[in-house]
Scaffold this active site. Structure first.
Site, PDB file in Angstrom:
ATOM      1  N   LYS A  11      -3.056   2.900 -17.179  1.00 37.14           N
ATOM      2  CA  LYS A  11      -4.320   2.543 -17.838  1.00 37.14           C
ATOM      3  C   LYS A  11      -4.221   2.799 -19.348  1.00 37.14           C
ATOM      4  CE  LYS A  11      -6.994   3.524 -13.628  1.00 37.14           C
ATOM      5  NZ  LYS A  11      -8.094   4.329 -13.019  1.00 37.14           N
ATOM      6  N   TYR A  51     -11.322  -4.773  -9.918  1.00 42.11           N
ATOM      7  CA  TYR A  51     -12.197  -3.716  -9.398  1.00 42.11           C
ATOM      8  C   TYR A  51     -13.408  -4.279  -8.658  1.00 42.11           C
ATOM      9  CZ  TYR A  51      -9.655   0.136 -11.607  1.00 42.11           C
ATOM     10  OH  TYR A  51      -8.709   1.084 -11.934  1.00 42.11           O
ATOM     11  N   ASN A 114      -8.186   8.738 -15.736  1.00 37.13           N
ATOM     12  CA  ASN A 114      -7.199   9.255 -14.770  1.00 37.13           C
ATOM     13  C   ASN A 114      -5.849   8.529 -14.812  1.00 37.13           C
ATOM     14  OD1 ASN A 114      -7.881   6.941 -13.423  1.00 37.13           O
ATOM     15  ND2 ASN A 114      -8.616   7.950 -11.562  1.00 37.13           N
ATOM     16  N   HIS A 117      -3.430   3.519 -12.022  1.00 36.53           N
ATOM     17  CA  HIS A 117      -3.951   2.903 -10.793  1.00 36.53           C
ATOM     18  C   HIS A 117      -2.806   2.642  -9.839  1.00 36.53           C
ATOM     19  CE1 HIS A 117      -5.863   0.024  -8.072  1.00 36.53           C
ATOM     20  NE2 HIS A 117      -4.745  -0.664  -8.178  1.00 36.53           N
ATOM     21  N   GLU A 128      -3.607  -7.571  -5.274  1.00 36.88           N
ATOM     22  CA  GLU A 128      -3.505  -7.147  -6.667  1.00 36.88           C
ATOM     23  C   GLU A 128      -2.254  -7.706  -7.345  1.00 36.88           C
ATOM     24  OE1 GLU A 128      -6.138  -3.050  -6.123  1.00 36.88           O
ATOM     25  OE2 GLU A 128      -3.964  -2.866  -6.379  1.00 36.88           O
TER      26      GLU A 128
HETATM   27  P1  DAT Z   1      -8.471   5.281  -7.081  1.00 33.84           P
HETATM   28  O1  DAT Z   1      -8.159   4.815  -8.480  1.00 33.84           O
HETATM   29  O2  DAT Z   1      -7.908   6.647  -6.834  1.00 33.84           O
HETATM   30  O3  DAT Z   1      -8.082   4.283  -6.029  1.00 33.84           O
HETATM   31  P2  DAT Z   1     -11.220   4.455  -6.627  1.00 33.84           P
HETATM   32  O4  DAT Z   1     -10.674   3.162  -6.127  1.00 33.84           O
HETATM   33  O5  DAT Z   1     -12.213   5.175  -5.766  1.00 33.84           O
HETATM   34  O6  DAT Z   1     -10.047   5.478  -6.991  1.00 33.84           O
HETATM   35  O7  DAT Z   1     -11.936   4.209  -8.021  1.00 33.84           O
HETATM   36  C1  DAT Z   1     -11.357   3.346  -8.985  1.00 33.84           C
HETATM   37  C2  DAT Z   1     -11.437   3.992 -10.346  1.00 33.84           C
HETATM   38  O8  DAT Z   1     -12.812   4.117 -10.714  1.00 33.84           O
HETATM   39  C3  DAT Z   1     -10.894   5.417 -10.399  1.00 33.84           C
HETATM   40  O9  DAT Z   1      -9.504   5.446 -10.629  1.00 33.84           O
HETATM   41  C4  DAT Z   1     -11.657   6.003 -11.551  1.00 33.84           C
HETATM   42  C5  DAT Z   1     -12.999   5.305 -11.459  1.00 33.84           C
HETATM   43  N1  DAT Z   1     -13.968   6.140 -10.733  1.00 33.84           N
HETATM   44  C6  DAT Z   1     -14.019   6.357  -9.406  1.00 33.84           C
HETATM   45  N2  DAT Z   1     -15.033   7.171  -9.086  1.00 33.84           N
HETATM   46  C7  DAT Z   1     -15.647   7.476 -10.241  1.00 33.84           C
HETATM   47  C8  DAT Z   1     -16.761   8.286 -10.591  1.00 33.84           C
HETATM   48  N3  DAT Z   1     -17.461   8.938  -9.664  1.00 33.84           N
HETATM   49  N4  DAT Z   1     -17.086   8.361 -11.903  1.00 33.84           N
HETATM   50  C9  DAT Z   1     -16.390   7.686 -12.854  1.00 33.84           C
HETATM   51  N5  DAT Z   1     -15.329   6.918 -12.586  1.00 33.84           N
HETATM   52  C10 DAT Z   1     -14.955   6.819 -11.311  1.00 33.84           C
HETATM   53 MG    MG Z   2      -8.832   2.407  -5.585  1.00 38.21          MG
END
Ligand code: DAT
Ligand code: MG
Length: 151
Positions: A11, A51, A114, A117, A128
């Site tokens: 990212k 997303y 974070n 991805h 994807e």
């Molecule tokens: P991952 O990236 O571990 O698959 P995810 O698919 O649940 O996680 O979410 C996609 C991204 O969205 C994640 O990397 C960071 C952001 N995200 C997820 N939950 C969040 C939250 N509660 N607040 C802010 N950003 C969040």
């Molecule tokens: Mg995810």
């Protein structure tokens, strides 16, 4: 031989912080094969499609703003069990609770920053990869070390 593939994106925070080489090294050192690699600044449309599953979540707009804010590095990796294994190397979504030794656990402090991805399932990975790469951008090749990685 396996043709399992996953989609990884470093990212904008990972790129800005100079973590591209370190992150790619972790996957290379594990033994996964790079079959796709490029840097790009994603369009809003691409980020929203990527997303799409999170469209109704409160963090969706901020997430899309962030992902489109600067260059990302898009990666396709191939290897046995690579989808689940890459998620394990990446660590939990929230870097504060991600285990030390994982990419998020070692380099991050905030869920909205974070670093990386990784696809969460084989079907997601296929969707994807097709979204981010054309087939001409993916390279079929056999590493010379392959017999030392797979029996
Ligand atoms: P991952 O990236 O571990 O698959 P995810 O698919 O649940 O996680 O979410 C996609 C991204 O969205 C994640 O990397 C960071 C952001 N995200 C997820 N939950 C969040 C939250 N509660 N607040 C802010 N950003 C969040
Ligand atoms: Mg995810």
């Amino acid at each position: 031989m396996s043709v399992e593939r996953t989609f990884i994106a470093i990212k904008p925070d990972g790129v800005q912080r100079g973590l591209v080489g370190t992150i790619i090294s972790r996957f290379e050192q594990k033994g996964f094969k790079l079959v796709g690699l490029k840097q790009l600044k994603p369009s809003r449309e691409l980020a929203e499609q990527h997303y799409d599953v999170h469209r109704e979540r409160p963090f969706f707009n901020g997430l899309v703003e962030f992902i489109t804010s600067g260059p990302i590095v898009a990666i396709v990796l191939e290897g046995d069990g690579v989808v689940a294994a890459a998620r394990k190397l990446i660590g939990a979504t929230n870097p504060l609770t991600a285990e030390p030794g994982t990419i998020r656990g070692d380099f991050g402090v905030n869920i909205g920053r974070n670093i990386i991805h990784g696809s969460d399932a084989i079907e997601t990975a296929q969707r994807e990869i097709a979204l981010w790469f054309s087939s001409e951008e993916l390279t079929e090749w056999t590493p010379t070390i392959q017999p030392w990685l797979y029996e």
